[in-house]
Motif scaffolding. Structure first.
Motif, PDB file in Angstrom:
ATOM      1  N   MET A 243      53.181  47.224  45.848  1.00 59.03           N
ATOM      2  CA  MET A 243      51.761  47.542  45.585  1.00 59.03           C
ATOM      3  C   MET A 243      51.092  46.356  46.594  1.00 59.03           C
ATOM      4  O   MET A 243      51.496  45.408  46.673  1.00 59.03           O
ATOM      5  N   VAL A 244      49.730  46.836  46.974  1.00 54.42           N
ATOM      6  CA  VAL A 244      48.801  46.005  47.659  1.00 54.42           C
ATOM      7  C   VAL A 244      47.572  45.868  46.854  1.00 54.42           C
ATOM      8  O   VAL A 244      47.301  47.072  46.178  1.00 54.42           O
ATOM      9  N   THR A 245      47.399  44.620  46.146  1.00 62.68           N
ATOM     10  CA  THR A 245      46.199  44.496  45.530  1.00 62.68           C
ATOM     11  C   THR A 245      45.206  44.166  46.265  1.00 62.68           C
ATOM     12  O   THR A 245      44.952  44.070  47.261  1.00 62.68           O
ATOM     13  N   ALA A 246      43.985  43.657  45.414  1.00 61.42           N
ATOM     14  CA  ALA A 246      42.762  43.415  46.275  1.00 61.42           C
ATOM     15  C   ALA A 246      43.051  41.925  46.829  1.00 61.42           C
ATOM     16  O   ALA A 246      43.999  41.074  46.492  1.00 61.42           O
ATOM     17  N   PRO A 247      42.156  41.564  47.443  1.00 56.69           N
ATOM     18  CA  PRO A 247      42.412  40.102  48.526  1.00 56.69           C
ATOM     19  C   PRO A 247      42.589  38.968  47.211  1.00 56.69           C
ATOM     20  O   PRO A 247      41.704  39.136  46.263  1.00 56.69           O
ATOM     21  N   MET A 248      42.827  37.884  47.552  1.00 53.60           N
ATOM     22  CA  MET A 248      42.957  36.648  46.833  1.00 53.60           C
ATOM     23  C   MET A 248      41.797  36.521  46.051  1.00 53.60           C
ATOM     24  O   MET A 248      41.582  36.239  44.777  1.00 53.60           O
ATOM     25  N   GLU A 249      40.628  36.262  47.008  1.00 57.13           N
ATOM     26  CA  GLU A 249      39.402  36.007  46.371  1.00 57.13           C
ATOM     27  C   GLU A 249      38.601  36.889  45.724  1.00 57.13           C
ATOM     28  O   GLU A 249      37.469  36.642  45.429  1.00 57.13           O
ATOM     29  N   GLN A 250      39.145  38.242  45.709  1.00 54.91           N
ATOM     30  CA  GLN A 250      38.516  39.416  44.857  1.00 54.91           C
ATOM     31  C   GLN A 250      39.221  39.675  43.573  1.00 54.91           C
ATOM     32  O   GLN A 250      39.414  40.749  43.400  1.00 54.91           O
ATOM     33  N   ASP A 251      39.992  38.626  43.014  1.00 55.26           N
ATOM     34  CA  ASP A 251      40.505  38.625  41.693  1.00 55.26           C
ATOM     35  C   ASP A 251      41.953  39.539  42.034  1.00 55.26           C
ATOM     36  O   ASP A 251      42.395  40.296  40.900  1.00 55.26           O
ATOM     37  N   GLY A 252      42.488  39.345  43.234  1.00 53.89           N
ATOM     38  CA  GLY A 252      43.804  40.309  43.576  1.00 53.89           C
ATOM     39  C   GLY A 252      44.914  39.891  42.311  1.00 53.89           C
ATOM     40  O   GLY A 252      45.724  40.790  41.892  1.00 53.89           O
ATOM     41  N   ILE A 253      45.111  38.838  42.018  1.00 49.42           N
ATOM     42  CA  ILE A 253      46.254  38.612  41.153  1.00 49.42           C
ATOM     43  C   ILE A 253      45.984  38.778  39.729  1.00 49.42           C
ATOM     44  O   ILE A 253      46.727  39.685  38.911  1.00 49.42           O
ATOM     45  N   TRP A 254      44.850  38.586  39.333  1.00 45.12           N
ATOM     46  CA  TRP A 254      44.521  39.239  37.939  1.00 45.12           C
ATOM     47  C   TRP A 254      44.406  40.617  37.939  1.00 45.12           C
ATOM     48  O   TRP A 254      45.175  41.131  36.895  1.00 45.12           O
ATOM     49  N   LEU A 255      43.919  41.403  38.614  1.00 46.00           N
ATOM     50  CA  LEU A 255      43.880  42.843  38.823  1.00 46.00           C
ATOM     51  C   LEU A 255      45.520  43.401  38.833  1.00 46.00           C
ATOM     52  O   LEU A 255      45.761  44.390  38.073  1.00 46.00           O
ATOM     53  N   ALA A 256      46.225  42.737  39.737  1.00 43.77           N
ATOM     54  CA  ALA A 256      47.838  43.343  39.612  1.00 43.77           C
ATOM     55  C   ALA A 256      48.433  42.968  38.376  1.00 43.77           C
ATOM     56  O   ALA A 256      49.276  43.977  37.932  1.00 43.77           O
ATOM     57  N   CYS A 257      48.238  41.717  37.944  1.00 46.44           N
ATOM     58  CA  CYS A 257      48.725  41.420  36.624  1.00 46.44           C
ATOM     59  C   CYS A 257      48.276  42.361  35.570  1.00 46.44           C
ATOM     60  O   CYS A 257      49.369  42.853  34.775  1.00 46.44           O
ATOM     61  N   ARG A 258      47.223  42.960  35.486  1.00 45.81           N
ATOM     62  CA  ARG A 258      46.677  43.716  34.402  1.00 45.81           C
ATOM     63  C   ARG A 258      47.521  45.340  34.821  1.00 45.81           C
ATOM     64  O   ARG A 258      48.012  45.793  33.855  1.00 45.81           O
ATOM     65  N   GLU A 259      47.506  45.644  35.922  1.00 41.90           N
ATOM     66  CA  GLU A 259      47.920  46.839  36.271  1.00 41.90           C
ATOM     67  C   GLU A 259      49.385  46.900  35.999  1.00 41.90           C
ATOM     68  O   GLU A 259      49.985  47.761  35.518  1.00 41.90           O
ATOM     69  N   LEU A 260      50.120  45.669  36.322  1.00 48.92           N
ATOM     70  CA  LEU A 260      51.520  45.671  35.961  1.00 48.92           C
ATOM     71  C   LEU A 260      51.866  45.674  34.430  1.00 48.92           C
ATOM     72  O   LEU A 260      52.888  45.486  34.033  1.00 48.92           O
ATOM     73  N   GLY A 261      50.937  45.399  33.528  1.00 49.42           N
ATOM     74  CA  GLY A 261      51.286  44.893  32.646  1.00 49.42           C
ATOM     75  C   GLY A 261      51.704  43.964  31.770  1.00 49.42           C
ATOM     76  O   GLY A 261      51.991  43.411  30.741  1.00 49.42           O
ATOM     77  N   LEU A 262      51.516  42.848  32.907  1.00 49.76           N
ATOM     78  CA  LEU A 262      51.821  41.519  32.713  1.00 49.76           C
ATOM     79  C   LEU A 262      50.935  40.728  31.630  1.00 49.76           C
ATOM     80  O   LEU A 262      51.217  39.531  31.109  1.00 49.76           O
ATOM     81  N   ILE A 263      49.632  41.180  31.537  1.00 51.75           N
ATOM     82  CA  ILE A 263      48.521  40.551  30.907  1.00 51.75           C
ATOM     83  C   ILE A 263      47.879  41.977  30.079  1.00 51.75           C
ATOM     84  O   ILE A 263      48.081  43.118  30.712  1.00 51.75           O
ATOM     85  N   PRO A 264      47.227  41.415  28.947  1.00 48.61           N
ATOM     86  CA  PRO A 264      46.685  42.849  28.212  1.00 48.61           C
ATOM     87  C   PRO A 264      45.792  43.299  29.070  1.00 48.61           C
ATOM     88  O   PRO A 264      44.960  42.737  29.898  1.00 48.61           O
ATOM     89  N   PRO A 265      45.527  44.895  28.843  1.00 49.57           N
ATOM     90  CA  PRO A 265      44.537  45.501  29.731  1.00 49.57           C
ATOM     91  C   PRO A 265      42.917  45.112  29.316  1.00 49.57           C
ATOM     92  O   PRO A 265      42.272  45.213  30.212  1.00 49.57           O
ATOM     93  N   ASP A 266      42.816  44.496  28.196  1.00 50.02           N
ATOM     94  CA  ASP A 266      41.464  44.190  27.870  1.00 50.02           C
ATOM     95  C   ASP A 266      41.088  42.423  28.212  1.00 50.02           C
ATOM     96  O   ASP A 266      40.152  41.816  27.818  1.00 50.02           O
ATOM     97  N   ALA A 267      42.427  41.971  28.908  1.00 46.35           N
ATOM     98  CA  ALA A 267      42.187  40.445  29.203  1.00 46.35           C
ATOM     99  C   ALA A 267      40.982  39.962  30.221  1.00 46.35           C
ATOM    100  O   ALA A 267      40.497  40.965  30.893  1.00 46.35           O
ATOM    101  N   ALA A 268      40.313  38.989  29.534  1.00 47.12           N
ATOM    102  CA  ALA A 268      38.893  38.502  30.414  1.00 47.12           C
ATOM    103  C   ALA A 268      39.397  38.008  31.787  1.00 47.12           C
ATOM    104  O   ALA A 268      40.444  37.318  31.681  1.00 47.12           O
ATOM    105  N   LYS A 269      38.733  38.118  32.741  1.00 46.02           N
ATOM    106  CA  LYS A 269      38.844  37.376  34.067  1.00 46.02           C
ATOM    107  C   LYS A 269      38.874  35.862  33.956  1.00 46.02           C
ATOM    108  O   LYS A 269      39.554  35.109  34.426  1.00 46.02           O
ATOM    109  N   THR A 270      37.876  35.388  33.057  1.00 42.74           N
ATOM    110  CA  THR A 270      37.655  33.883  32.996  1.00 42.74           C
ATOM    111  C   THR A 270      37.455  33.801  31.617  1.00 42.74           C
ATOM    112  O   THR A 270      37.076  34.562  30.701  1.00 42.74           O
ATOM    113  N   ASP A 271      37.388  32.425  31.206  1.00 44.26           N
ATOM    114  CA  ASP A 271      37.261  31.894  29.848  1.00 44.26           C
ATOM    115  C   ASP A 271      35.875  32.137  29.626  1.00 44.26           C
ATOM    116  O   ASP A 271      34.889  31.802  30.630  1.00 44.26           O
TER     117      ASP A 271
END
Length: 271
Positions: A243-271
């Motif tokens: 998989m290729v996700t968005a660039p690091m500085e464009q929330d790439g890790i958060w987007l991929a974790c959500r797509e892979l089901g590692l975090i809930p789909p409704d998880a917020a990007k920031t506190d």
């Protein structure tokens, strides 16, 4: 939908978690903490040796362990499970051979990094090492032959890389550019480190995810059950990843974790 099986997730550092200025997107911090809260494991998996993995902003994210130095050191829950140090005789051969071919070496160990100011005066990366490492940066000349290191990197501008590599068969080169190369003891890489760690902690190798962006992440991608390349990654890494996700500085890790089901789909990007 969250994945049912717990995963061990391995993150490269440079270009994946943070940029050259050591800036980490808040969404990356949120994603890693959220996946751990969900029962998954999170590891750093870096070409950096442990002596250069000390920054509080990085470690304070929270990780279950660290694979450093391209698999030459393994840590899990605060315990060092494995460390490979280059023997002193081989270290001397490596440094003298590299310099004979015009390479400018940086020796990288678990506690210290070593270079000589005469070779890196005014160099931007040299200045960054000085800022980041402080007293953990030592001179090669001042500790001649007593260095503690497990891999080394070199500035190879205007040098014949192939000629040097031929005289150092004990090392596997990772060529980033014509100007930058890493030399890792043969048999060690990020993928081998992940496999060794999984065996040591009894974790199924197929239940793993890798995040990376560069040439030294290719073995990590091959070793893990799933692989994610950052959108800012080099073409070879993009081609090798599942998989290729968005660039690091464009929330790439958060987007991929959500797509892979590692975090809930409704998880917020920031506190």
């Amino acid at each position: 939908m969250q994945t049912e099986k717990k995963q061990a997730v391995f993150f490269d550092i440079d270009g994946t978690i943070w940029n050259f200025k050591n800036e980490i997107p808040p969404s990356t911090v949120r994603a890693i903490r959220a996946l751990r809260a969900g029962g998954h494991l999170a590891f750093l998996c870096s070409g950096r040796t442990r002596g250069y993995i000390r920054h509080p902003a990085l470690l304070d994210i929270g990780f279950d362990g660290i694979i450093s130095g391209c698999g030459t050191m393994l840590e899990y829950r605060g315990e060092t499970l494995f460390y490979h140090r280059i023997p002193p005789e081989l270290g001397l051969k490596a440094v003298t051979t590299a310099r004979r071919h015009g390479f400018k070496p940086i020796l990288e160990g678990a506690d210290y990094l070593y270079f000589d100011d005469a070779e890196f005066g005014g160099d931007p990366y040299g200045e960054k090492l000085r800022r980041d490492l402080g007293t953990r940066l030592r001179s090669i000349a001042g500790h001649w032959g007593t260095w503690e290191f497990s891999k080394f990197s070199c500035d190879t501008r205007d040098c014949d890389q192939a000629a040097c590599f031929a005289q150092l068969p004990e090392f596997d080169p990772i060529v980033h550019t014509p100007e930058v190369v890493e030399l890792v003891p043969r048999g060690f890489d990020k993928g081998a480190g992940i496999m060794r760690l999984c065996r040591m902690i009894g974790w199924p190798a197929e239940d793993t995810v890798a995040f990376g962006d560069s040439f030294n992440d290719l073995e990590m991608f091959a070793a893990c059950g799933r692989s994610v390349c950052m959108g800012n990654g080099v073409e070879a890494a993009r081609a090798a990843a599942d998989m290729v996700t968005a660039p690091m500085e464009q929330d790439g890790i958060w987007l991929a974790c959500r797509e892979l089901g590692l975090i809930p789909p409704d998880a917020a990007k920031t506190d």
